[in-house]
Design a protein around this motif. Structure first.
Motif, PDB file in Angstrom:
ATOM      1  N   LYS A   3      -6.468  26.746  12.843  1.00 28.88           N
ATOM      2  CA  LYS A   3      -6.243  28.032  13.342  1.00 28.88           C
ATOM      3  C   LYS A   3      -7.609  28.327  14.345  1.00 28.88           C
ATOM      4  O   LYS A   3      -7.585  29.385  14.541  1.00 28.88           O
ATOM      5  N   ARG A   4      -8.180  27.443  14.425  1.00 29.86           N
ATOM      6  CA  ARG A   4      -9.404  27.545  15.405  1.00 29.86           C
ATOM      7  C   ARG A   4      -9.076  27.472  16.782  1.00 29.86           C
ATOM      8  O   ARG A   4      -9.948  27.809  17.828  1.00 29.86           O
TER       9      ARG A   4
ATOM     10  N   GLY B 181     -14.938  28.166  14.923  1.00 25.95           N
ATOM     11  CA  GLY B 181     -14.892  26.873  15.521  1.00 25.95           C
ATOM     12  C   GLY B 181     -15.912  26.679  16.748  1.00 25.95           C
ATOM     13  O   GLY B 181     -16.217  25.577  17.412  1.00 25.95           O
ATOM     14  N   TRP B 182     -16.652  27.780  17.384  1.00 27.01           N
ATOM     15  CA  TRP B 182     -17.763  27.759  18.389  1.00 27.01           C
ATOM     16  C   TRP B 182     -18.930  27.004  17.767  1.00 27.01           C
ATOM     17  O   TRP B 182     -19.694  26.793  18.604  1.00 27.01           O
ATOM     18  N   GLU B 183     -18.953  26.927  16.515  1.00 27.49           N
ATOM     19  CA  GLU B 183     -20.092  26.232  15.745  1.00 27.49           C
ATOM     20  C   GLU B 183     -19.991  24.499  15.937  1.00 27.49           C
ATOM     21  O   GLU B 183     -20.744  23.768  15.632  1.00 27.49           O
ATOM     22  N   VAL B 184     -18.705  24.085  16.292  1.00 26.58           N
ATOM     23  CA  VAL B 184     -18.304  22.772  16.460  1.00 26.58           C
ATOM     24  C   VAL B 184     -18.737  22.169  17.717  1.00 26.58           C
ATOM     25  O   VAL B 184     -18.414  22.618  18.703  1.00 26.58           O
ATOM     26  N   PRO B 185     -19.622  20.858  17.743  1.00 27.02           N
ATOM     27  CA  PRO B 185     -19.885  20.392  19.057  1.00 27.02           C
ATOM     28  C   PRO B 185     -18.615  19.723  19.743  1.00 27.02           C
ATOM     29  O   PRO B 185     -17.636  19.605  19.277  1.00 27.02           O
ATOM     30  N   GLY B 186     -18.977  19.198  21.175  1.00 24.75           N
ATOM     31  CA  GLY B 186     -18.113  18.587  21.965  1.00 24.75           C
ATOM     32  C   GLY B 186     -17.924  19.740  23.216  1.00 24.75           C
ATOM     33  O   GLY B 186     -18.052  20.907  23.126  1.00 24.75           O
ATOM     34  N   LYS B 187     -17.510  19.182  24.317  1.00 26.61           N
ATOM     35  CA  LYS B 187     -17.087  19.931  25.281  1.00 26.61           C
ATOM     36  C   LYS B 187     -16.192  20.968  25.169  1.00 26.61           C
ATOM     37  O   LYS B 187     -16.226  21.952  25.721  1.00 26.61           O
ATOM     38  N   ASN B 188     -15.246  20.738  24.405  1.00 28.72           N
ATOM     39  CA  ASN B 188     -14.123  21.648  23.880  1.00 28.72           C
ATOM     40  C   ASN B 188     -14.084  21.903  22.366  1.00 28.72           C
ATOM     41  O   ASN B 188     -12.964  21.839  21.729  1.00 28.72           O
ATOM     42  N   ASN B 189     -15.462  21.991  21.648  1.00 28.62           N
ATOM     43  CA  ASN B 189     -15.694  21.851  20.177  1.00 28.62           C
ATOM     44  C   ASN B 189     -14.749  20.965  19.468  1.00 28.62           C
ATOM     45  O   ASN B 189     -14.123  21.266  18.405  1.00 28.62           O
ATOM     46  N   GLU B 190     -14.603  19.725  20.034  1.00 27.07           N
ATOM     47  CA  GLU B 190     -13.475  18.937  19.388  1.00 27.07           C
ATOM     48  C   GLU B 190     -14.006  17.759  18.401  1.00 27.07           C
ATOM     49  O   GLU B 190     -13.292  17.042  17.801  1.00 27.07           O
ATOM     50  N   GLU B 191     -15.382  17.649  18.175  1.00 27.14           N
ATOM     51  CA  GLU B 191     -16.141  16.608  17.558  1.00 27.14           C
ATOM     52  C   GLU B 191     -16.062  16.935  16.006  1.00 27.14           C
ATOM     53  O   GLU B 191     -16.306  17.809  15.544  1.00 27.14           O
TER      54      GLU B 191
ATOM     55  N   VAL C 112     -20.780  38.235  11.576  1.00 28.02           N
ATOM     56  CA  VAL C 112     -20.178  39.257  12.499  1.00 28.02           C
ATOM     57  C   VAL C 112     -18.896  38.434  13.078  1.00 28.02           C
ATOM     58  O   VAL C 112     -18.935  37.323  13.705  1.00 28.02           O
ATOM     59  N   GLU C 113     -17.845  39.244  12.488  1.00 26.98           N
ATOM     60  CA  GLU C 113     -16.564  38.713  12.927  1.00 26.98           C
ATOM     61  C   GLU C 113     -16.241  38.295  14.479  1.00 26.98           C
ATOM     62  O   GLU C 113     -15.484  37.260  15.006  1.00 26.98           O
ATOM     63  N   ASP C 114     -16.843  39.347  15.458  1.00 29.49           N
ATOM     64  CA  ASP C 114     -16.572  39.223  16.730  1.00 29.49           C
ATOM     65  C   ASP C 114     -17.426  38.162  17.576  1.00 29.49           C
ATOM     66  O   ASP C 114     -17.874  38.168  18.888  1.00 29.49           O
ATOM     67  N   ASN C 115     -18.047  37.019  16.882  1.00 23.76           N
ATOM     68  CA  ASN C 115     -19.105  36.049  17.468  1.00 23.76           C
ATOM     69  C   ASN C 115     -18.091  35.223  18.241  1.00 23.76           C
ATOM     70  O   ASN C 115     -17.033  34.907  17.911  1.00 23.76           O
ATOM     71  N   PRO C 116     -18.889  34.487  19.081  1.00 25.31           N
ATOM     72  CA  PRO C 116     -20.249  34.878  19.544  1.00 25.31           C
ATOM     73  C   PRO C 116     -20.594  35.903  20.557  1.00 25.31           C
ATOM     74  O   PRO C 116     -19.461  36.173  21.204  1.00 25.31           O
ATOM     75  N   PHE C 117     -21.775  36.480  20.360  1.00 24.92           N
ATOM     76  CA  PHE C 117     -21.922  37.783  21.303  1.00 24.92           C
ATOM     77  C   PHE C 117     -22.193  37.292  22.699  1.00 24.92           C
ATOM     78  O   PHE C 117     -21.896  38.294  23.624  1.00 24.92           O
ATOM     79  N   SER C 118     -22.818  36.311  22.756  1.00 27.64           N
ATOM     80  CA  SER C 118     -23.076  35.782  24.218  1.00 27.64           C
ATOM     81  C   SER C 118     -22.671  34.290  24.235  1.00 27.64           C
ATOM     82  O   SER C 118     -22.980  33.381  23.537  1.00 27.64           O
ATOM     83  N   PHE C 119     -21.756  34.292  25.347  1.00 23.27           N
ATOM     84  CA  PHE C 119     -20.761  33.292  25.490  1.00 23.27           C
ATOM     85  C   PHE C 119     -20.331  33.058  26.942  1.00 23.27           C
ATOM     86  O   PHE C 119     -19.791  34.313  27.463  1.00 23.27           O
ATOM     87  N   LYS C 120     -20.367  31.858  27.717  1.00 24.81           N
ATOM     88  CA  LYS C 120     -19.818  31.805  28.874  1.00 24.81           C
ATOM     89  C   LYS C 120     -19.435  30.389  29.151  1.00 24.81           C
ATOM     90  O   LYS C 120     -20.355  29.447  29.729  1.00 24.81           O
ATOM     91  N   PRO C 121     -18.055  30.087  28.898  1.00 22.76           N
ATOM     92  CA  PRO C 121     -17.592  28.751  28.974  1.00 22.76           C
ATOM     93  C   PRO C 121     -17.304  28.359  30.167  1.00 22.76           C
ATOM     94  O   PRO C 121     -17.137  27.071  30.479  1.00 22.76           O
TER      95      PRO C 121
ATOM     96  N   TYR D  35     -12.687  27.485  19.881  1.00 26.95           N
ATOM     97  CA  TYR D  35     -13.999  28.034  19.570  1.00 26.95           C
ATOM     98  C   TYR D  35     -13.718  29.376  18.770  1.00 26.95           C
ATOM     99  O   TYR D  35     -14.416  30.403  18.695  1.00 26.95           O
ATOM    100  N   PHE D  36     -12.504  29.487  18.280  1.00 26.28           N
ATOM    101  CA  PHE D  36     -11.966  30.949  17.392  1.00 26.28           C
ATOM    102  C   PHE D  36     -12.411  30.572  16.150  1.00 26.28           C
ATOM    103  O   PHE D  36     -12.676  29.640  15.433  1.00 26.28           O
ATOM    104  N   ASN D  37     -12.598  31.847  15.369  1.00 25.89           N
ATOM    105  CA  ASN D  37     -12.655  31.842  13.890  1.00 25.89           C
ATOM    106  C   ASN D  37     -11.277  31.542  13.210  1.00 25.89           C
ATOM    107  O   ASN D  37     -10.501  32.032  13.608  1.00 25.89           O
TER     108      ASN D  37
END
Length: 565
Positions: free
Chosen positions: A504-505, A195-205, A254-263, A546-548
Motif C-alpha cells: 500500500k506504499r 515508503g519515502w524512507e525506502v532507498p532506490g531511485k523509485n524507493n524499490e530496494e 506527521v502524516e503529511d510527510n515528507p514536507f520537502s520533496f521534489k522527485p 513513496y506513500f505512507n
C-alpha cells in the motif's frame, strides 16, 4: 559563427519586471530559480565535478550566511538573491560533511561531522577569522544540527545511519557545549510504514534507507524535528517531520510527510535541508538537490518557500521551484502563493541544432528537462554553439543557462571557473539580435538565470562560446521561459489512481494523453482541501512508492504547456 548585432537589448539588472502570476513589479535581481546560482566548487579528487550539499542558512547581523559541505568556504547575502563567497581557511574541519551554524548573541558558532567534535566561533563571519571553542561535547556527531530555544537553552541533534536513530541532547554553550544529561533516541527507521524512507531511485530496494540531517523548528509552541531520507543520490531524497511538545520529545510522525520533496522536474531532490526565517518573518527551506552522474555526491543547493500554518501544517513549494520565481522584500503568505513569476517553459524538446556534439551528448539533451543529461560540443573552442527553434514566434522573458563542465580537469583548490559567451535571438533565423553579452564575464556562475527588461518576440535562440577553454562547451539545460500565444491544454480526462494490493506504499497512475500538453502536474496530500505535494510528469502514466502504508490520499492532476495550465 559570425556574431551579428542588428539590435542590442541590454540586460539591465536594476530594472523591474511584472510578474504574470501576481501582477506585482519585481526587482530584476530578485528573480531566481533552482538550483541556486553559486560558484559550486570542484572537488579535490576522483572525477572532476562540482559539489555542495547538506546546507544550513541563518540570518545574522544583517546578512544571511549559507554553509554547505565541501565548499571551501561559505556565502553571505543581504537578500537571499545575490551571494558573496567567503573563502575559509581558519576552520580546520571545514572539509568535513554537514556543517551547522548557530547565532548566539553577537557570535556565530560552527561545527560539522567529524571524528572528534570541534566547535568554532566568529563574531565577524564576513571575515575568515574563526577561533576554536574549548569544546566539551564528547558525543561523536554525524550530521549535527544546533538549535537555540526561546528560553535560551541550546540543543544538539544528529544522526546519519541506515540503522541508528536521530539523537538529541541539551548542551551548555557557556561551558564548551557540554552535554546536560544523556542523549536521547528521537526518530527511528520505519521504511515498512513510510515508503519515502525506502532507498532506490523509485524507493524499490528491500532495505532501510538512511535517516539523517536533522533540523529543529519551533512554531506556536510545538517542536518540529526534521530529518532526511532515504539517500542523497536519489531524486526522491526529501525531508520529513516529527512533532512534539518539548525539544527532546517524545515526537510523533506527521502524516503529511515528507514536507520537502521534489522527485520531478529539471532538477530533483529536496532533502537534508534547513528551515529558517528571513528578516521579514517568511519561512524558507534550503536543501540538497542531485545530479549524481559523475559521482554519487555530485550535488547542488535549492531554496524553497515554506508555508507554515496551524491548519495546514508545514510544506515546501517545490514543484515550480526550477522555474523563475522571486525573492520577496516583505512578509508574504506562502499558504496562498509560491512566488512564481508565471512564465511558462517554451523550450521543452523543441528542435535543437549545434555546431558539433559528442556521441551520447547530443543537442537534444540540453532541453529535455533533465539536469542529469547534457549536450557537449566536440571542443571548448570559441564559436561552438547551440540553437533552439521554438517553432513559432513567442514572447521570451528569461533564459536559464546551466553549464555541464564536460571533460573538465579542474580540482580544488582552483580559481573561479568562468564561462564567456553570448546569447542571441531571431524571428526568422537570419537576422539576429544580441540578448545577453557575457563575453567579458568574470564570475563563476554555472546556473545563471538571465531575465530581460522587456519580453522579446523571437522564434530562434542560440548561445555561442566566446572563450577558448579546456574541456568541452556543454549545457545540461538551455531553458527558455515566457508566454506562448496559443491555447492551454484542456482538463485532464481518464485519471485513475490505483493502490497496489500487496504494497500500500505504492500507487500507479494513468490518464488520457491531452492534445497539446507538454506535461502534467500530479498533486497529492492527506488533506482533501490542501494537496501539499506535487511532481512534474512528461508522460501519461506514473508509478510511485513513496506513500505512507496506512494513510489515505487525495489526488489532482493538471496539464500544462507553453501557453498555461
Amino acid at each position: 559563427m559570425k556574431r551579428s548585432t542588428h539590435l542590442l537589448i541590454a540586460s539591465v539588472l536594476a530594472g523591474c519586471i511584472t510578474s504574470c502570476s501576481s501582477g506585482k513589479r519585481i526587482a530584476q535581481h530578485r528573480i531566481v530559480t533552482n538550483p541556486m546560482n553559486l560558484n559550486y566548487r570542484f572537488q579535490p579528487k576522483d572525477e572532476s565535478c562540482r559539489e555542495a550539499a547538506d546546507p544550513v542558512l541563518e540570518y545574522f547581523k544583517g546578512y544571511y550566511y549559507l554553509f554547505a559541505s565541501k565548499s571551501g568556504g561559505y556565502w553571505r547575502s543581504e537578500d537571499l538573491a545575490d551571494w558573496e563567497y567567503v573563502p575559509c581557511t581558519t576552520i580546520p574541519t571545514l572539509e568535513d560533511y554537514a556543517p551547522t551554524i548557530l547565532p548566539i548573541g553577537d557570535t556565530l558558532y560552527f561545527t560539522t561531522s567529524s571524528g572528534k567534535t570541534q566547535i568554532f566561533k566568529n563574531a565577524h563571519p564576513e571575515k575568515d577569522t574563526w577561533e576554536a571553542v574549548d569544546t566539551k561535547l564528547t558525543y561523536r556527531l554525524h550530521d549535527p544540527a544546533f538549535y537555540s530555544d526561546e528560553d535560551g537553552k541550546v540543543y544538539m541533534y544528529w544522526g546519519c545511519s541506515d540503522k541508528e536513530p536521530i539523537m538529541g541532547v541539551e548542551v551548555d554553550p557557556k561551558d564548551g557545549f557540554r552535554a546536560l544529561g544523556e542523549a536521547k533516541a528521537l526518530i527511528a527507521h520505519h521504511g515498512d510504514k513510510y515508503g519515502w524512507e525506502v532507498p532506490g531511485k523509485n524507493n524499490e530496494e528491500p532495505r532501510q534507507g538512511w535517516n539523517e540531517g536533522p533540523c529543529m523548528l519551533k512554531y506556536e509552541g510545538r517542536y518540529y524535528l526534521q530529518y532526511a531520507a532515504p539517500g542523497t543520490q536519489y531524486r526522491i531524497y526529501g525531508d520529513g517531520i516529527y512533532v512534539g511538545d518539548t525539544p527532546l520529545g517524545p515526537f510523533e510522525y506527521v502524516e503529511d510527510n515528507p514536507f520537502s520533496f521534489k522527485p520531478g522536474g529539471f532538477i530533483g531532490g529536496a532533502g537534508h535541508g534547513h528551515t529558517f526565517r528571513d528578516k521579514y518573518g517568511n519561512y524558507w527551506h534550503v536543501a540538497s538537490m542531485i545530479i549524481s552522474v559523475r559521482h554519487m555526491f555530485e550535488r547542488r543547493l535549492g531554496l524553497f518557500p515554506v508555508a507554515v500554518s496551524s491548519r495546514n501544517g508545514i510544506y515546501a513549494h517545490t514543484v515550480w521551484s526550477d522555474y523563475p520565481f522571486y525573492i520577496p522584500n516583505r512578509k508574504v503568505d506562502f499558504d496562498k502563493t509560491d512566488l512564481s513569476m508565471g512564465w511558462n517553459l517554451l523550450s521543452y524538446r523543441k528542435p535543437v541544432q549545434a555546431s558539433s556534439s559528442l556521441a551520447g551528448y547530443e543537442p537534444g539533451n540540453a532541453n529535455d528537462e533533465q539536469i542529469e543529461t547534457w549536450w557537449a560540443a566536440q571542443t571548448g573552442k570559441k564559436g561552438e554553439w547551440l540553437q533552439v527553434d521554438l517553432e513559432t514566434l513567442m514572447l521570451v522573458n528569461s533564459i536559464h543557462v546551466n553549464f555541464a563542465d564536460h571533460h573538465f580537469k579542474v580540482f580544488a583548490p582552483h580559481p573561479p571557473v568562468v564561462y564567456q559567451f553570448f546569447i542571441e535571438g531571431s524571428a526568422d533565423g537570419k537576422k539576429w539580435m544580441n540578448l545577453f553579452d557575457e563575453t567579458e564575464n568574470g564570475k563563476d556562475e554555472p546556473h545563471r538565470l538571465f531575465t530581460l527588461d522587456k519580453p522579446v518576440k523571437v522564434r530562434y535562440l542560440r548561445i555561442c562560446n566566446a572563450k577558448e577553454m579546456d574541456g568541452c562547451f556543454s549545457l545540461s539545460g538551455f531553458r527558455v521561459f515566457g508566454k506562448g500565444e496559443g491555447a492551454a491544454p484542456s482538463k485532464v480526462t481518464g485519471f485513475r489512481a490505483i493502490r497496489d494490493s500487496e504494497d500500500k506504499r505504492m500507487y500507479r497512475f494513468t490518464w488520457d494523453a491531452q492534445e497539446g500538453a507538454t506535461g502534467y502536474v500530479l498533486r497529492w496530500g492527506t488533506q482533501k482541501d490542501k494537496l501539499t505535494h506535487a511532481v512534474t510528469v512528461f508522460d501519461n502514466q506514473y508509478e510511485a512508492r513513496y506513500f505512507n502504508r496506512d494513510s489515505e490520499y487525495y489526488f489532482s492532476i493538471t496539464a500544462f504547456n507553453e501557453n498555461g495550465n
